[in-house]
Design a protein around this motif. Structure first.
Motif, short mmCIF file in Angstrom:
data_model
loop_
_atom_site.label_atom_id
_atom_site.label_comp_id
_atom_site.label_asym_id
_atom_site.label_seq_id
_atom_site.Cartn_x
_atom_site.Cartn_y
_atom_site.Cartn_z
N THR A 410 0.84 -1.28 0.02
CA THR A 410 -0.04 0.14 0.21
C THR A 410 0.66 1.28 -0.12
O THR A 410 2.11 1.22 0.03
N ALA A 411 0.12 2.17 -0.08
CA ALA A 411 1.02 3.74 -0.13
C ALA A 411 2.14 4.11 0.95
O ALA A 411 3.19 4.45 0.79
N ASN A 412 1.46 3.69 2.08
CA ASN A 412 2.34 3.86 3.23
C ASN A 412 2.91 2.86 3.94
O ASN A 412 3.74 2.83 4.97
N GLY A 413 2.44 1.52 3.54
CA GLY A 413 3.07 0.42 4.04
C GLY A 413 1.93 -0.10 5.19
O GLY A 413 1.27 0.48 5.55
N THR A 414 2.37 -1.28 5.63
CA THR A 414 1.81 -2.18 6.71
C THR A 414 2.71 -2.60 7.74
O THR A 414 3.89 -2.82 7.46
N VAL A 415 2.33 -2.88 8.99
CA VAL A 415 2.97 -3.57 9.98
C VAL A 415 2.31 -4.85 10.18
O VAL A 415 1.02 -4.89 10.54
N ARG A 416 2.96 -6.23 10.04
CA ARG A 416 2.14 -7.48 10.10
C ARG A 416 2.67 -8.16 11.29
O ARG A 416 4.05 -8.33 11.45
N PHE A 417 1.69 -8.64 11.99
CA PHE A 417 2.04 -9.49 13.26
C PHE A 417 1.73 -11.17 12.86
O PHE A 417 0.38 -11.24 12.68
N ALA A 418 2.60 -11.99 13.42
CA ALA A 418 2.24 -13.24 13.56
C ALA A 418 2.93 -14.18 14.65
O ALA A 418 3.71 -13.71 15.21
N ALA A 419 2.08 -15.29 14.99
CA ALA A 419 2.69 -16.04 16.18
C ALA A 419 4.08 -16.60 15.87
O ALA A 419 4.35 -17.10 14.92
N PRO A 420 4.79 -16.42 16.64
CA PRO A 420 6.31 -17.01 16.62
C PRO A 420 6.11 -18.30 16.40
O PRO A 420 5.33 -19.07 17.19
N ARG A 421 7.08 -19.23 16.08
CA ARG A 421 7.35 -20.57 15.71
C ARG A 421 8.31 -21.06 16.81
O ARG A 421 9.37 -20.59 17.00
N GLY A 422 8.15 -22.18 17.45
CA GLY A 422 8.91 -22.84 18.17
C GLY A 422 9.19 -22.25 19.72
O GLY A 422 10.25 -22.52 19.95
#
Length: 423
Positions: A410-422
């Motif tokens: 997108t124009a200004n970007g995004t910040v994405r979060f996911a559960a860590p592995r391990g």
């Protein structure tokens, strides 16, 4: 230039042992490939290295400029000249890169780190051209390196204010950030990811030095994103970035699990037009800072939820001097039963405009075995002095997730979060 999908991912090992819980990565400078360790900071955009950590006089690649920078943070700040030289991050090299040499530093801004690598956007990377002023003062050539201004071994707020007055004789200009240069030259994709587990140094007597403890280590993946499946599991939760200065996001409210949402002042349209919002995502912050009213209400919720919360939180509530002292001392961890402490829910505006909730468990907002084995510190604080009612969302929340700063989404970007592995 936008990097191709197969562009290099620059994998930089991180340590949190030099910057009071903040993470540092190694960079090499100049013809002598001098290694320095820099704080990884999505809350600023400047590449700065303390002049005492880098032998500039021996750098055959160094080119002086007439530019100088002064950067002030929520706590601390610095000023110094801008030079151009070659830098190296992992296997990637950039020539003629703007580097600020920290001539004066206030309040041990970088602790034991050698400087800072800002990962936000160019409008935060302000510099000042002193060529006209230096020429009028008889400085020839009119360069800021070597530093032509009076210098103190330890800068004070008064020194920084005096230099700000001197800036009235200079022309302001924005410099490209180091990460901008990497992405624009196609070295890596225009995104980076953070992998970490802590926001305070973990002290374990089983390790000869805290840097050997895996809990104090992490990764900065320049150009890395969703393809790095070894670091996360499940779906991503995506926040919309509202402006290309900081990683500005819109925080709707927060609460302890099971309690009412504490609403925060929303990001109105005028604030966004001015390049701001009511919250920023900041990898350089080892605490989460909340507006005064929201922090007070959250402390009330803790008092209602946990029997001894008021007593345990008291050392961490107050002005910034008291908070810093509490982080350096901690409390007896045996007084804590983390199972009694509910998670904090942060409610943001998601990418599609719908509310999105991220959770910060007690193990992240309380850091055990810090600043010493058997101690514990609380990782939220109230509003910083001279700061707007804006939340600074730092490592206590980020360490609970695999986080992608996806600037090309997108124009200004995004910040994405996911559960860590391990974990």
């Amino acid at each position: 230039m936008k990097a191709s999908p197969d562009s290099t991912v620059i994998k930089l090992p991180l340590l949190n042992t030099l910057a009071q819980g903040g993470y540092t990565a190694a960079m090499r400078l100049g013809s002598q490939q001098q290694e320095v360790r820099l704080v990884i900071d999505s809350g600023s955009s400047t590449l700065a290295v303390h002049h005492s950590k880098y032998q500039a006089e021996h750098d055959q690649h160094l080119q002086p400029t007439s530019l100088a920078q002064e950067i002030l943070y929520g706590v601390g700040g610095w000023m110094g000249p801008v030079i151009h030289t070659e830098i190296a991050l992992g296997s990637a090299k950039l020539s003629q890169t703007a580097v600020a040499l920290v001539q004066e530093e206030a309040s041990q801004t970088f602790a034991e780190a050698d400087g800072i690598l800002g990962l936000a956007y160019a409008p935060l990377n302000r510099s000042y051209d002193f060529s006209g002023y230096l020429t009028s003062q008889g400085t020839a050539p009119p360069n800021t390196y070597p530093w032509p201004f009076p210098s103190q071994s330890h800068a004070t707020d008064k020194d920084l204010a005096a230099f700000k007055k001197l800036q009235q004789h200079a022309t302001e200009t924005d410099l490209p950030s180091t990460f901008d240069a990497l992405a624009q030259q196609g070295v890596c994709a225009n995104r980076f990811s953070l992998v970490c587990q802590r926001s305070s140094i973990h002290i374990d007597p089983n390790y000869a030095h805290p840097s050997h403890d895996p809990l104090n280590q992490g990764w900065l993946l320049l150009g890395g994103g969703a393809e790095q499946t070894q670091h996360y599991q499940g779906e991503f939760h995506t926040l919309k970035v509202l402006h290309d200065r900081y990683y500005n996001v819109d925080l709707i409210g927060l609460n302890l699990v099971g309690q009412a949402t504490i609403k925060v002042t929303p990001s109105d349209s005028l604030l966004i037009i001015a390049g701001s919002s009511n919250a920023i995502i900041d990898t350089g912050a080892s605490l989460i800072s909340l507006p005064a009213d929201a922090f007070t209400q959250l402390m009330t919720q803790f008092a209602q939820a946990v029997t001894n919360a008021t007593e345990l939180l008291a050392p961490f509530c107050g002005d910034v001097t008291k908070v810093i002292a509490a982080q350096q001392q901690g409390i007896d961890a045996q007084q804590l039963n983390l199972a009694d402490w509910p998670a904090i829910e942060f409610h943001f505006q998601g990418q599609n405009g719908a509310p999105l909730t991220l959770s910060c468990a007690a193990q992240h907002y309380w850091q055990l075995n810090s600043p010493a084995h058997g101690k514990a510190v609380f990782k939220l604080m109230g509003q910083l002095p001279n700061w707007t009612p804006q939340s600074i969302i730092g490592l206590p929340l980020l360490s609970a997730y695999y986080v992608i700063f996806e600037r090309d989404d997108t124009a200004n970007g995004t910040v994405r979060f996911a559960a860590p592995r391990g974990r």
